[in-house]
Design an enzyme around this catalytic site. Sequence first.
Site, PDB file in Angstrom:
ATOM      1  N   SER A  74      65.115  42.092   5.780  1.00 16.34           N
ATOM      2  CA  SER A  74      63.886  41.383   5.384  1.00 16.34           C
ATOM      3  C   SER A  74      63.435  42.003   4.068  1.00 16.34           C
ATOM      4  CB  SER A  74      62.812  41.598   6.450  1.00 16.34           C
ATOM      5  OG  SER A  74      61.535  41.281   5.932  1.00 16.34           O
TER       6      SER A  74
ATOM      7  N   TYR B 274      57.809  46.482  12.608  1.00 23.25           N
ATOM      8  CA  TYR B 274      58.810  45.609  11.973  1.00 23.25           C
ATOM      9  C   TYR B 274      59.259  46.216  10.642  1.00 23.25           C
ATOM     10  CZ  TYR B 274      60.824  41.177  10.227  1.00 23.25           C
ATOM     11  OH  TYR B 274      61.668  40.192   9.732  1.00 23.25           O
TER      12      TYR B 274
END
Length: 255
Positions: A143, A156
Amino acid sequence: MLLEGKTIVVTGGNSGIGEQICLAAAAEGANIVIDYVAHPEATDSLIHRIEEAGGHAVGVDADITSASDLHAMVQKAVDAFGSLDVLVNNAGIEDRKSLLEETEEGYDKVMAVNMKSAFFGTQAAAKQFIAQGNGGLVLNISSVHEDWPMPGNLAYCVSKGGMRMLARSGGVELGPHGVRIVNIAPGAVDTPINTATTSDPDKLRQLDDAIPLGRPAKPHEIAEVVVFLASGKAAYMTSTTVTIDGGISQGSVGL
Ligand SMILES: NC(=O)c1ccc[n+]([C@@H]2O[C@H](COP(=O)([O-])OP(=O)(O)OC[C@H]3O[C@@H](n4cnc5c(N)ncnc54)[C@H](O)[C@@H]3O)[C@@H](O)[C@H]2O)c1
């Protein structure tokens, strides 16, 4: 075809970005192994679509938070198609909480699905690649948050930051075996993981405004880059990250 005869395992392969990777790689001639833990009917439907188009695919029910499931998943790919060429560590989850709010349980789950799975998946694939003696490739769907802070989504970000170092250090360790690791860092992509944002018109407008290209990516736009990276055209790439984010991580506030 770019991936003729290559065998590719995609974790979390029956939805979102993973599903599009399976379809795009199959269209380029790859044998597809779809890992899943939920919605077997989605896996069956995906296999059907791939086979109808003349491709080859099997499903493997493996919980990628378990190292032994990951090793079994690699073995099943080899049993089905004879060898392994590419592992795509795609499965991932979020637990949108700040550092102060996060629980031990929530942290452990995010780290297990995102980071531990990529670590031991890479280990399982690398052992198979080394035994085959012909190199191999691990692609991690990380990401932009492997590097770019996102307050309110701390576990995350930490997990994706770990994937960044997995590619960097792991790629250096495995380079002498011809085994490469490349991360793909999407920005916002229109998939089920983002439903809370994309189904709310105000939040979606805010998101569009923050992206220089003015919209989230479609999952197939990530999959097309995966196909290129998995092909012989990207054979000199390792220990690095390819960002696909419409410019969002370079965004500035125009005050
Ligand atoms: N959508 C985005 O905006 C975006 C942006 C950057 C990165 N990513 C990353 O892309 C990857 C794919 O996400 P997506 O957007 O397609 O969402 P998604 O929710 O459609 O896909 C995630 C998949 O992971 C699977 N999964 C979860 N736990 C699992 C487990 N224990 N074992 C096996 N599979 C498991 C889910 O069943 C699901 O199929 C994730 O790693 C995510 O972090 C997504």
